[in-house]
Design an enzyme around this catalytic site. Structure first.
Site, short mmCIF file in Angstrom:
data_model
loop_
_atom_site.label_atom_id
_atom_site.label_comp_id
_atom_site.label_asym_id
_atom_site.label_seq_id
_atom_site.Cartn_x
_atom_site.Cartn_y
_atom_site.Cartn_z
N ASN A 21 4.58 -5.58 5.49
CA ASN A 21 3.66 -6.67 5.87
C ASN A 21 4.36 -8.02 6.02
OD1 ASN A 21 1.27 -4.97 5.66
ND2 ASN A 21 1.61 -5.04 3.45
N ASP A 55 -2.00 7.15 10.26
CA ASP A 55 -1.14 6.26 11.05
C ASP A 55 0.31 6.59 10.73
OD1 ASP A 55 -0.46 4.99 8.57
OD2 ASP A 55 -2.20 3.69 8.74
N GLY A 70 -1.67 -4.29 1.35
CA GLY A 70 -1.73 -5.44 2.24
C GLY A 70 -0.86 -6.62 1.86
N SER A 100 0.80 -1.22 0.00
CA SER A 100 0.00 0.00 0.00
C SER A 100 0.83 1.27 0.00
CB SER A 100 -0.93 0.01 1.21
OG SER A 100 -0.20 -0.10 2.41
N HIS A 128 1.28 5.14 6.33
CA HIS A 128 0.73 5.56 5.04
C HIS A 128 0.77 7.08 4.89
CE1 HIS A 128 -1.13 1.59 5.90
NE2 HIS A 128 -0.72 1.38 4.65
#
Length: 265
Positions: free
Chosen positions: A104, A222, A72, A38, A225
């Site tokens: 991830n 957050d 993701g 992402s 991102h």
């Protein structure tokens, strides 16, 4: 009549010769495929965010850019879903493939499995999930993926993952994650058709220069991102890293090294 027919045949012959030339010219423009999560993907991590891969094309010339990053995903899940194979099916000789994962890929496989966590280790180690699935390491997944691309004649750029907000404590500092070292191992495994850009370090250096007050505005939701403006800064940091490292991709970058903010490392 014969002279008329001769003229028609000559014209048709000229068109027949012209068509393949036009086709060759179209194929002569290489493609850069972007593969990641992402932080690179269109749409980023949701409302108010954007992936840096959206802004990279503005710095490129003479090359098509296809953003195949998917939110993701990890090196493992991108592999398991067959996405590397899908990209490889489109790759032709002379293309470029930029791969960046890490956000991830961490976690534990001891009690649960989210389908993304890689087996820990820098080599050919394997882990077995509680469900009995065999999981490879980050270097194994990316080495296999890179070799899949280079076998098609592509040049592969392995990029270290972007950092989380290095200024979120109020003081900006950065320590590279283990994935940066893993990226270097992948390049070594693949050989001369692969190269490394330390994107994470270039982003961190730029953030440290900008300071916490500015950098904090790049993270609306957050610490991972970025906002569109932040994604643009992250894209510029990749461009700087590619130029400074002498990446094969540098010949398709519009900017000069000096025109991009920051210093070479």
């Amino acid at each position: 009549m014969k002279s008329f027919q001769a003229a028609v045949y000559a014209a048709l012959a000229g068109l027949a010769l012209a068509a393949p030339v036009e086709e060759i010219e179209k194929r002569a423009t290489p493609t850069l495929y972007l593969i990641g999560d992402s932080t690179m993907a269109k749409g980023g991590g949701g409302t108010g965010t954007q992936g840096w891969g959206v802004y990279l094309p503005y710095s490129m010339t003479g090359i098509n850019v296809v953003n195949d990053a998917v939110a993701g995903r990890s090196a493992r899940s991108y592999t398991d879903e067959g996405r590397f194979n899908t990209v490889a099916a489109s790759v032709v000789s002379g293309d470029f493939v930029l791969i960046e994962f890490g956000h991830n890929d961490g976690g534990s496989l001891t009690t649960t499995d989210n389908g993304r966590t890689d087996c820990g280790g820098s080599g050919s180690e394997t882990c077995t999930t509680p469900a009995g699935l065999v999981v490879q390491t980050y270097p194994t997944y990316l080495t296999n993926a890179a070799k899949l691309m280079t076998a098609k004649g592509a040049k592969v750029i392995i990029s270290s993952p972007t950092p989380n907000n290095v200024c979120e404590t109020g003081t900006c500092s950065y320590t590279a994650s283990r994935f940066t070292g893993y990226c270097k191992i992948v390049v070594s495994n693949v050989g001369s058709a692969a190269s490394f850009v330390d994107h994470g370090q270039y982003v961190a250096n730029r953030y440290i220069t900008l300071g916490a007050t500015v950098v904090d505005t790049y993270y609306p939701n957050d610490h991972t991102h970025t906002s569109p403006k932040g994604a643009d800064v992250v894209a510029a940091a990749f461009v700087k890293g590619a130029l400074c490292s002498g990446s094969p991709l540098a010949s398709y970058i519009k900017n000069t090294t000096a025109s991009v903010l920051g210093s070479c490392i």
